[in-house]
Design a protein around this motif. Structure first.
Motif, PDB file in Angstrom:
ATOM      1  N   PRO A 121       0.824  -1.213   0.000  1.00 49.35           N
ATOM      2  CA  PRO A 121       0.000   0.000   0.000  1.00 49.35           C
ATOM      3  C   PRO A 121       0.856   1.261   0.000  1.00 49.35           C
ATOM      4  O   PRO A 121       2.022   1.211   0.382  1.00 49.35           O
ATOM      5  N   GLN A 122       0.273   2.338  -0.438  1.00 47.78           N
ATOM      6  CA  GLN A 122       0.914   3.638  -0.352  1.00 47.78           C
ATOM      7  C   GLN A 122       0.185   4.444   0.722  1.00 47.78           C
ATOM      8  O   GLN A 122      -1.010   4.273   0.906  1.00 47.78           O
ATOM      9  N   PRO A 124      -1.992   7.215   2.536  1.00 47.03           N
ATOM     10  CA  PRO A 124      -3.038   8.085   1.981  1.00 47.03           C
ATOM     11  C   PRO A 124      -2.563   9.525   1.886  1.00 47.03           C
ATOM     12  O   PRO A 124      -1.630   9.928   2.563  1.00 47.03           O
ATOM     13  N   SER A 125      -3.249  10.287   1.022  1.00 45.32           N
ATOM     14  CA  SER A 125      -2.892  11.691   0.880  1.00 45.32           C
ATOM     15  C   SER A 125      -3.289  12.440   2.143  1.00 45.32           C
ATOM     16  O   SER A 125      -4.128  11.994   2.904  1.00 45.32           O
ATOM     17  N   GLY A 127      -4.521  15.376   1.848  1.00 44.48           N
ATOM     18  CA  GLY A 127      -5.474  16.376   1.368  1.00 44.48           C
ATOM     19  C   GLY A 127      -6.923  15.976   1.583  1.00 44.48           C
ATOM     20  O   GLY A 127      -7.246  14.839   1.915  1.00 44.48           O
ATOM     21  N   LEU A 128      -7.806  16.929   1.354  1.00 40.67           N
ATOM     22  CA  LEU A 128      -9.236  16.697   1.495  1.00 40.67           C
ATOM     23  C   LEU A 128      -9.777  16.039   0.227  1.00 40.67           C
ATOM     24  O   LEU A 128      -9.311  16.334  -0.878  1.00 40.67           O
ATOM     25  N   ALA A 129     -10.740  15.165   0.378  1.00 43.09           N
ATOM     26  CA  ALA A 129     -11.452  14.556  -0.738  1.00 43.09           C
ATOM     27  C   ALA A 129     -10.502  13.886  -1.733  1.00 43.09           C
ATOM     28  O   ALA A 129     -10.687  13.957  -2.935  1.00 43.09           O
ATOM     29  N   GLY A 130      -9.466  13.256  -1.199  1.00 40.16           N
ATOM     30  CA  GLY A 130      -8.530  12.527  -2.067  1.00 40.16           C
ATOM     31  C   GLY A 130      -7.527  13.405  -2.778  1.00 40.16           C
ATOM     32  O   GLY A 130      -6.791  12.932  -3.640  1.00 40.16           O
ATOM     33  N   SER A 131      -7.475  14.687  -2.434  1.00 42.25           N
ATOM     34  CA  SER A 131      -6.542  15.586  -3.119  1.00 42.25           C
ATOM     35  C   SER A 131      -5.099  15.170  -2.857  1.00 42.25           C
ATOM     36  O   SER A 131      -4.761  14.725  -1.768  1.00 42.25           O
ATOM     37  N   GLN A 132      -4.302  15.331  -3.874  1.00 43.11           N
ATOM     38  CA  GLN A 132      -2.886  14.947  -3.775  1.00 43.11           C
ATOM     39  C   GLN A 132      -2.013  16.145  -4.118  1.00 43.11           C
ATOM     40  O   GLN A 132      -2.384  16.957  -4.964  1.00 43.11           O
ATOM     41  N   GLY A 133      -0.868  16.198  -3.496  1.00 38.96           N
ATOM     42  CA  GLY A 133       0.110  17.220  -3.849  1.00 38.96           C
ATOM     43  C   GLY A 133       0.773  16.875  -5.167  1.00 38.96           C
ATOM     44  O   GLY A 133       0.400  15.911  -5.829  1.00 38.96           O
ATOM     45  N   PHE A 134       1.763  17.656  -5.547  1.00 33.89           N
ATOM     46  CA  PHE A 134       2.410  17.434  -6.825  1.00 33.89           C
ATOM     47  C   PHE A 134       3.776  16.798  -6.680  1.00 33.89           C
ATOM     48  O   PHE A 134       4.544  16.792  -7.619  1.00 33.89           O
ATOM     49  N   LYS A 135       4.097  16.326  -5.483  1.00 30.36           N
ATOM     50  CA  LYS A 135       5.423  15.734  -5.342  1.00 30.36           C
ATOM     51  C   LYS A 135       5.387  14.518  -4.440  1.00 30.36           C
ATOM     52  O   LYS A 135       4.772  14.538  -3.370  1.00 30.36           O
ATOM     53  N   TRP A 136       6.006  13.460  -4.914  1.00 26.57           N
ATOM     54  CA  TRP A 136       6.213  12.268  -4.079  1.00 26.57           C
ATOM     55  C   TRP A 136       7.505  12.509  -3.310  1.00 26.57           C
ATOM     56  O   TRP A 136       8.592  12.455  -3.900  1.00 26.57           O
TER      57      TRP A 136
END
Lengths: 161, 469
Positions: A121-122, A124-125, A127-136
């Motif tokens: 698994p990775q 979770p973000s 962010g709200l509502a599944g939002s993801q940033g732009f950098k791993w």
């Protein structure tokens, strides 16, 4: 032969739970499986998707090798245990096979030796509502892979192409 | 009298406009400079300022929008909450995934089947079935230039978000429906790539004739999906140009199966003129001989553990149809009798002749490796090219230097190899680019719903909890 014929089950009559033995894992398999609905353990020996032996109920307290991936209770409105229910089913890791050998393999690096986010698994973000940033942020989110990558860099195993 | 002091300046040394400098360069150097892949991100994007909604699934329609995103359009991909585009759940042999798919599904990833069809896009989730969704779609449409969808014909119309309704909100709106058959007798027919290849007539002329043990063949990859998607993009660019002239939007209705018919070339017109149904001719050609693919005897990788290399790296494309080339070929393979027998192209083209000529070629190549055959024929001044596989394409210097294939550091998924639109042509001033291959389902919900449309965070949270987004 239908698809269902290729999926073996263990129907535990004590708790009326149907444990599904997925062909990916159980196609050729011998060992003890714990019922998802109760603590009973069953011995099975499956060859090419068919029962060779079992399912045979083991004495109470017998240690088990594996849990099913999914189970349900068809007589109780199909209450189900989804993959990854703690203590009942094992998680679905969706791991790819190692090339030619058929063993599950975590691909962590591309063929030129750089990290690729190819395993579950990775985390979770945040962010709200599944939002993801732009950098791993690999160092923070996957520290073990980061360490492995540093070793690869030192050994000169990271290439341009 | 003042002393005249004037430094001597040579005309050639006066720096001129860059264009003039470039004209002095030889063509190769000139191209390397203007198409340099390393300069991609220093240049502007042709479609910057265009905002497009991608309500698409699988490859065909997503790819049509991905083309726009590669050229700089801001594309918002709308997917079903938690699940996403079904194509995310397809992967070769269910093994190649990038993780995560979504917060709620930590053990699920997005499969490599999704590759290249959704580049550079922003990802939101929305369940259109819900009545609450309609107003959200209207607000998105007010701020966008166009939308592409692939649902069964009339579905968006029924949900109140079809072109008829949306052009009332935004008369400049360009609406694309892409799907299987489109309006007409088969209006409710859905399609897949293979269905397109079959229905469009393309599969009937692909592969060897039954006399040679062949059957109608579909391409291993989804070529009609990729081709049809690109044809939609052509339509969209024309619609944008039309809108620039008239200020009006357009509806584009695009049936995938017809695209396969277009790829059949002269087949249908031939039937119209002579009543002839074109037949399959496999790896040979109906208009040129020799101009085909032959099998050699030995692989270039005889000891490789990978059977695809060990067993399959045996095929060579050979072309020698002009008289002097064919004569040379016959002498190289030690069969001058074939030249004596088939001196004119018309004679060589007959099926009996082709069977004999290609048979002789494969007989000659039966004790040679693929590379040996290519070397011998190339040294003789003939055209020969190995049938390359993905590994060889990856290792080919020509593809690397031109940037046809590139490694990119995807911001979320790490190191990935891409070819995207680079493989179909380079643009000197506004090059295509790949920023990211995709993002997780709903990754840009806050960015789009809150920052673009202005909905409060509490509203977004409520929608998320109710499964609307």
């Amino acid at each position: 032969m239908g698809v269902m014929d290729l999926t073996e089950i263990i129907w535990c009559k004590h708790c009326n739970t149907v444990n599904y033995l997925d062909p990916y894992t159980f196609w050729n398999w011998k060992g003890k499986v714990k019922c998802a609905g109760c603590d009973r353990v069953y011995y099975v020996h499956i060859i090419q998707g068919f029962y060779y032996e079992g399912p045979k109920e083991m004495p109470p307290g017998e240690p088990y090798d594996i849990m099913p991936l999914y189970a349900d209770k068809p007589l109780e409105g199909y209450e189900s245990y989804k993959p990854g229910t703690p203590g009942r089913t094992r998680p679905y890791l969706c791991l790819p096979r190692e090339i030619y050998l058929g063993k599950a393999d975590k691909v962590k690096f591309s063929i030129r030796g750089r990290p690729v986010r190819g395993w579950a698994p990775q985390p979770p973000s945040s962010g709200l509502a599944g939002s993801q940033g732009f950098k791993w942020d690999i160092e923070k989110l996957s520290p073990d892979v980061w360490k492995e990558y540093q070793v690869k860099l030192r050994k000169g195993e990271v290439r341009e192409w | 009298m003042r002393e005249k002091v004037k430094p001597e300046i040579k005309f050639e040394e006066i720096p001129g406009p860059e264009e003039l400098e470039l004209e002095k360069m030889p063509y190769e150097e000139y191209c390397r400079k203007i198409f340099d892949p390393k300069k991609t991100f220093e240049k502007p994007e042709a479609l910057k300022g265009i905002r497009w909604l991608s309500c698409t699934m699988y490859i065909f329609t997503p790819h049509s929008v991905s083309n726009l995103a590669e050229l700089g359009a801001e594309v918002i991909k709308v997917e079903m909450p938690r699940a996403g585009d079904p194509m995310r759940h397809t992967s070769p042999f269910n093994e190649a995934y990038l993780y995560p798919l979504h917060d709620t599904r930590p053990f699920t990833g997005t499969g490599y089947g999704y590759f290249h069809a959704n580049l550079n896009e922003y990802y939101i989730s929305l369940d259109y079935h819900r009545p609450e969704a309609r107003e959200i779609v209207y607000n998105l449409v007010r701020m966008s230039d166009g939308l592409t969808e692939c649902y069964r014909p009339g579905t968006f119309h029924r949900w109140g978000i079809g072109y008829k309704q949306l052009c009332e909100i935004n008369p400049r709106f360009i609406y694309v429906w892409g799907g299987g058959f489109g309006y007409g007798p088969k209006v409710f027919g859905g399609s897949y790539d293979i269905l397109g290849q079959a229905q469009g007539g393309l599969a009937s002329i692909t592969g060897f004739h039954e006399d040679f043990g062949g059957h109608p063949v579909k391409h291993t990859n989804w070529v009609i999906d990729w081709y049809s998607g690109t044809m939609i993009t052509v339509g969209v660019l024309a619609a944008l140009y039309w809108r620039r002239k008239t200020g009006l939007g357009t509806m584009i209705e695009f049936s995938q199966v017809h695209c396969a018919t277009r790829a059949c070339g002269y087949g249908v017109p031939l039937y119209g003129r002579f009543g002839i149904v074109r037949q399959r001719w496999g790896n040979w050609d109906t208009q040129l001989c020799v101009h085909g693919i032959i099998r050699t005897g030995k692989s270039d990788y005889p000891n490789d553990p990978n059977p695809q290399l060990r067993e399959e790296a045996k095929y060579v494309m050979v072309s020698a149809f002009q008289d002097e080339d064919f004569r040379e070929l016959c002498y190289v393979i030690g069969r001058p009798d074939l030249w004596e027998k088939y001196k004119t192209h018309k004679e060589r083209l007959k099926p009996e002749a082709q069977i004999e000529i290609y048979g002789a070629l494969e007989q000659w190549a039966s004790d040679k490796t693929r590379s040996e055959v290519v070397d011998i024929l190339t040294d003789a001044g003939l055209l020969a090219m190995p049938v390359m596989n993905d590994k060889e394409v990856y290792e080919c210097q020509h593809f690397r230097e031109r940037g046809t294939i590139r490694w990119i550091e995807d911001p979320i998924f790490g190191d990935v190899l891409v070819h995207g639109g680079f493989s179909v042509g380079l643009l000197s001033e506004t090059p295509r680019r790949v920023r990211w291959v995709w993002r997780p389902v709903g990754a840009d919900n806050v960015r789009v719903y809150h920052e673009l449309l202005g909905y409060p965070i509490s509203q977004i949270k409520e929608w998320y909890d109710k499964g609307i987004i």
